[in-house]
Design an enzyme around this catalytic site. Structure first.
Site, PDB file in Angstrom:
ATOM      1  N   ASP A  85      98.378  90.980  38.857  1.00 59.10           N
ATOM      2  CA  ASP A  85      99.017  89.686  39.124  1.00 59.10           C
ATOM      3  C   ASP A  85      98.717  88.623  38.055  1.00 59.10           C
ATOM      4  O   ASP A  85      99.422  87.636  37.961  1.00 59.10           O
ATOM      5  CB  ASP A  85      98.551  89.135  40.480  1.00 59.10           C
ATOM      6  CG  ASP A  85      98.853  90.069  41.628  1.00 59.10           C
ATOM      7  OD1 ASP A  85      99.713  90.952  41.463  1.00 59.10           O
ATOM      8  OD2 ASP A  85      98.227  89.915  42.696  1.00 59.10           O
ATOM      9  N   GLU A  90     107.123  88.261  44.824  1.00 63.78           N
ATOM     10  CA  GLU A  90     107.022  88.620  46.247  1.00 63.78           C
ATOM     11  C   GLU A  90     106.583  87.448  47.135  1.00 63.78           C
ATOM     12  O   GLU A  90     106.931  87.404  48.312  1.00 63.78           O
ATOM     13  CB  GLU A  90     106.059  89.796  46.423  1.00 63.78           C
ATOM     14  CG  GLU A  90     104.657  89.508  45.915  1.00 63.78           C
ATOM     15  CD  GLU A  90     103.707  90.695  46.018  1.00 63.78           C
ATOM     16  OE1 GLU A  90     104.094  91.748  46.536  1.00 63.78           O
ATOM     17  OE2 GLU A  90     102.552  90.555  45.555  1.00 63.78           O
ATOM     18  N   ARG A  97     122.707  93.406  45.970  1.00 63.48           N
ATOM     19  CA  ARG A  97     121.794  94.495  46.321  1.00 63.48           C
ATOM     20  C   ARG A  97     120.354  94.087  46.028  1.00 63.48           C
ATOM     21  O   ARG A  97     120.106  93.365  45.057  1.00 63.48           O
ATOM     22  CB  ARG A  97     122.104  95.745  45.487  1.00 63.48           C
ATOM     23  CG  ARG A  97     123.432  96.390  45.797  1.00 63.48           C
ATOM     24  CD  ARG A  97     123.398  97.164  47.120  1.00 63.48           C
ATOM     25  NE  ARG A  97     124.597  97.950  47.291  1.00 63.48           N
ATOM     26  CZ  ARG A  97     125.725  97.521  47.822  1.00 63.48           C
ATOM     27  NH1 ARG A  97     125.812  96.269  48.245  1.00 63.48           N
ATOM     28  NH2 ARG A  97     126.767  98.328  47.941  1.00 63.48           N
ATOM     29  N   GLY A 147      93.264  96.352  44.900  1.00 66.62           N
ATOM     30  CA  GLY A 147      94.416  97.158  44.490  1.00 66.62           C
ATOM     31  C   GLY A 147      94.134  97.854  43.163  1.00 66.62           C
ATOM     32  O   GLY A 147      93.472  97.286  42.306  1.00 66.62           O
ATOM     33  N   ARG A 158     127.967  93.269  40.468  1.00 68.76           N
ATOM     34  CA  ARG A 158     127.157  92.875  41.624  1.00 68.76           C
ATOM     35  C   ARG A 158     126.054  91.914  41.210  1.00 68.76           C
ATOM     36  O   ARG A 158     125.636  91.907  40.043  1.00 68.76           O
ATOM     37  CB  ARG A 158     126.454  94.109  42.206  1.00 68.76           C
ATOM     38  CG  ARG A 158     127.353  94.991  43.025  1.00 68.76           C
ATOM     39  CD  ARG A 158     126.602  96.241  43.429  1.00 68.76           C
ATOM     40  NE  ARG A 158     127.430  97.075  44.278  1.00 68.76           N
ATOM     41  CZ  ARG A 158     127.269  98.380  44.436  1.00 68.76           C
ATOM     42  NH1 ARG A 158     126.290  99.009  43.792  1.00 68.76           N
ATOM     43  NH2 ARG A 158     128.053  99.062  45.228  1.00 68.76           N
ATOM     44  N   ASP A 188      90.253  88.821  42.871  1.00 70.04           N
ATOM     45  CA  ASP A 188      89.564  87.687  43.502  1.00 70.04           C
ATOM     46  C   ASP A 188      88.730  88.075  44.726  1.00 70.04           C
ATOM     47  O   ASP A 188      87.612  87.584  44.901  1.00 70.04           O
ATOM     48  CB  ASP A 188      90.537  86.551  43.824  1.00 70.04           C
ATOM     49  CG  ASP A 188      91.712  87.011  44.666  1.00 70.04           C
ATOM     50  OD1 ASP A 188      91.903  88.240  44.807  1.00 70.04           O
ATOM     51  OD2 ASP A 188      92.444  86.155  45.177  1.00 70.04           O
ATOM     52  N   ARG A 233     101.714  88.279  44.440  1.00 74.10           N
ATOM     53  CA  ARG A 233     101.176  87.448  45.533  1.00 74.10           C
ATOM     54  C   ARG A 233     101.696  86.021  45.416  1.00 74.10           C
ATOM     55  O   ARG A 233     102.883  85.825  45.303  1.00 74.10           O
ATOM     56  CB  ARG A 233      99.642  87.440  45.505  1.00 74.10           C
ATOM     57  CG  ARG A 233      99.013  88.729  45.966  1.00 74.10           C
ATOM     58  CD  ARG A 233      97.534  88.493  46.163  1.00 74.10           C
ATOM     59  NE  ARG A 233      96.842  89.744  46.333  1.00 74.10           N
ATOM     60  CZ  ARG A 233      96.788  90.410  47.484  1.00 74.10           C
ATOM     61  NH1 ARG A 233      97.370  89.940  48.551  1.00 74.10           N
ATOM     62  NH2 ARG A 233      96.144  91.548  47.559  1.00 74.10           N
TER      63      ARG A 233
HETATM   64  O1  F6P Z   1      96.877  92.056  43.982  1.00 76.04           O
HETATM   65  C1  F6P Z   1      97.570  93.112  43.457  1.00 76.04           C
HETATM   66  C2  F6P Z   1      98.716  93.510  44.326  1.00 76.04           C
HETATM   67  O2  F6P Z   1      99.389  94.550  43.662  1.00 76.04           O
HETATM   68  C3  F6P Z   1      99.667  92.383  44.702  1.00 76.04           C
HETATM   69  O3  F6P Z   1     100.583  92.080  43.682  1.00 76.04           O
HETATM   70  C4  F6P Z   1     100.307  92.936  45.950  1.00 76.04           C
HETATM   71  O4  F6P Z   1     100.754  91.908  46.812  1.00 76.04           O
HETATM   72  C5  F6P Z   1      99.177  93.681  46.592  1.00 76.04           C
HETATM   73  O5  F6P Z   1      98.268  94.007  45.579  1.00 76.04           O
HETATM   74  C6  F6P Z   1      99.604  94.935  47.318  1.00 76.04           C
HETATM   75  O6  F6P Z   1      98.509  95.435  47.983  1.00 76.04           O
HETATM   76  P1  F6P Z   1      98.415  96.896  48.633  1.00 76.04           P
HETATM   77  O7  F6P Z   1      98.198  97.858  47.514  1.00 76.04           O
HETATM   78  O8  F6P Z   1      97.224  96.797  49.516  1.00 76.04           O
HETATM   79  O9  F6P Z   1      99.693  97.158  49.327  1.00 76.04           O
END
Ligand code: F6P
Length: 342
Positions: free
Chosen positions: A128, A222, A266, A10, A163, A104, A172
């Site tokens: 992350d 997430e 929301r 990413g 709200r 990683d 991750r």
């Molecule tokens: O590892 C970095 C990250 O931004 C994570 O936080 C996220 O889950 C993932 O990459 C999103 O990946 P992509 O850009 O492939 O949608």
């Protein structure tokens, strides 16, 4: 020396600052020549690259994204002999060493290539902040700043409408962005994958903030799943490295909170907004220091190692340390944050 640089995984604010620092350092101190592989390992596998003279990196340190492009390609996917292809393409271009900038997945690949004798040095990168061998990764500070600003905005609209606002941030299977941005914004609950609250506990904190006349702000990493969630509560696709592709937990939680408590709720998923845009000053400095040290490491023959931040110093550690385990939020940090919930 001729050094091939690649950015993989990413994207992350600060990648360009690493590239710039590496090229300037190599050019000034060692008369190195650089090429940049396009789109991470894909460029190495397909021999797709661009020259990286010093003038090409002019002024890029403050720009987000990566001028080289990135991808999540894996040279060892589908049983390919990645090392053989990489070696052949490096030989064809007379590349003496690789500088792999990534998280990683990228560093695991770099480690595997290094075990196969490819001269590679790693630079840790991820918003992350989940890499164990370094105290902080560049991009994390920027992501926290962006998330904090968004949370402040959500609080204002939440306050106006009374709200509950549920904001999902990246991370991750770790909750570093959630912990830091949630604490900075004064969230009423922070949901981390490392210390999963049950739905009852989460709703308890939302109710108590509401009862005090506040518009509850919930920050969710997430990768969070409530402790008491049934099997299959969240169902994610897998990426090229077999890891879940997260996203959407806030949209599941907001209606559940509304249904249980009768508080209008929301959901907002911040998503890739956290990764885009210019790096903060902190991240520019960290990236620059890592880029400079990575070239020094190449010249001292530190292959199979990566540069890392320990305290305020840049050190180098074996790549294996970076991929051994994920850096999770430790219990004392959770306890500190939890005291303020509700
Ligand atoms: O590892 C970095 C990250 O931004 C994570 O936080 C996220 O889950 C993932 O990459 C999103 O990946 P992509 O850009 O492939 O949608």
């Amino acid at each position: 020396m001729k050094i091939g640089i690649l950015t993989s995984g990413g994207d992350c604010p600060g990648l360009n600052a690493v590239i710039r620092a590496a090229v300037i350092t190599g050019d000034k101190l060692f008369e190195d020549e650089f090429i940049g592989y396009r789109d991470g390992w894909r460029g190495v596998i397909e021999d797709d690259w661009m020259t990286l003279p010093r003038r090409r990196v002019r002024g890029i340190g403050r720009i987000g994204g990566t001028i080289l492009g990135t991808s999540r390609s894996n040279p060892f996917a589908d049983g390919e002999d990645g090392a053989e292809i990489v070696r052949r393409h490096m030989d064809e271009q007379d590349v003496d060493a690789l500088l792999a900038i990534g998280g990683d997945g990228t560093l695991s690949t770099a480690h595997r290539l290094s075990e196969a004798g490819i001269p590679v040095v790693g630079v840790p990168k991820t918003v992350d902040n989940d890499l164990d061998a370094t105290d902080y990764t560049f991009g994390f500070n920027t992501a926290v700043e962006i998330a904090t600003e968004a949370l402040d905005r959500l609080r204002m609209t939440g306050d106006s409408h009374h709200r509950c606002m549920v904001a999902e941030v990246m991370g991750r299977s770790v909750g570093w962005i959630a912990l830091h941005s949630g604490m900075a914004a004064g969230a009423h609950v922070i949901c981390l994958p490392e210390f999963p609250l049950s739905l009852d506990e989460l709703c308890g904190h939302v109710q108590s903030a509401y009862d005090r006349g506040r518009a509850p702000l919930v920050v969710v990493a997430e990768g969070y799943v409530p402790r008491d969630a049934p099997e299959g509560f969240m169902d994610y696709d897998l990426d090229e490295f077999g890891r879940p592709r997260f996203g959407g937990i806030a949209e599941v939680l907001a209606p559940l909170i509304e249904e249980r408590l009768g508080i209008e709720s929301r959901a907002t998923v911040l998503g890739h907004i956290q990764r885009g845009g210019e790096p903060t000053g902190y991240d520019r400095v960290l990236s620059t220091r890592l880029g400079t040290s990575a070239v020094d490491l190449v010249h001292s023959g530190g292959f199979g190692r990566m540069v890392a931040l320990r305290g305020t110093e840049i050190v180098d550690v074996p790549l294996s340390e970076a991929i051994d385990s994920v850096k999770r939020v430790p219990e004392p940090r959770w306890r500190e944050a939890r005291t303020l919930f509700g």
